[in-house]
Design an enzyme around this catalytic site. Sequence first.
Site, PDB file in Angstrom:
ATOM      1  CG  ASP A 180      -2.127  -0.838   1.629  1.00  0.00           C
ATOM      2  OD1 ASP A 180      -2.188  -1.789   0.767  1.00  0.00           O
ATOM      3  OD2 ASP A 180      -2.961  -1.521   1.590  1.00  0.00           O
TER       4      ASP A 180
ATOM      5  CE  LYS B  99      -3.732  -4.249   1.117  1.00  0.00           C
ATOM      6  NZ  LYS B  99      -4.443  -3.945   2.004  1.00  0.00           N
TER       7      LYS B  99
ATOM      8  CB  CYS C   2      -1.967  -3.270   5.197  1.00  0.00           C
ATOM      9  SG  CYS C   2      -3.841  -2.071   4.795  1.00  0.00           S
TER      10      CYS C   2
END
Length: 240
Positions: free
Chosen positions: A32, A137, A170
């Site tokens: 990310d 995702k 995450c």
Amino acid sequence: MPPEPDPAAVAVPAVPYAFEMSPATTALVIIDMQRDFLLPCGFGALLGNDVTMLTSIVEPLGELLGAARAAGLMVVHTREGHRPDMADCPPAKLARGRLDTPIGSPGPNGRILIRGEFGHDIIEELAPADGEAVLDKPGKGTFYATDLELMLRNAQIRSLIVTGVTTEVCVHTTVREANDRGFECFVPADCVASYFTEFHEVGLKMIAAQGGIFGWVGSSLDLLAALGAGRPVLTTIQGA
Ligand code: C5J
């Protein structure tokens, strides 16, 4: 039965003890590193966070990415976000935080956390190279609702170097998911970051505690050395 010893394995200094990995069976996972988390006016900033807390990892992560590519490691990039129609965004996630500008709202970098928008994409410094997997995702974990596990098993990957943002969200969720699936995770402390120093530090401690209950914590400098891209150095692992 434990896996056969790998003659190509290298040992990387780590907490709680040296992490053994072989380039052929190790993947670098970069989580990310999107404009929405790193730039002002993105999702991270709209949640009230200081996005400059994340920028220190861009340079070491770039070096690690270069070394991983040179050593032939599988590289996987992820992006958290949703389809433009938001059919994959759970109502609970959308409602969480009671934000004035929730996921899907227009912003200076496009619609927040929506695939295809400028803010959703990965920062230029860490842009994926041709042939590298980019996984979209909808959740915090990288295994949830993606084909990551299938790709890793097909490539006979056993170990993951898990990097990116944020340490306690995450990155942590992904390390826990990977651990339960039998993958060995190494987290270089200088290549993960959080908007909260205390969460970053305790997040790393939680990974390596109890004999490495979720995995190993170390430094990118030692990884670079192990990958043949630098010399071993004596490092202090922040938070571990
Ligand atoms: C968050 C992430 N923090 N990538 N996402 O919402 O950690």
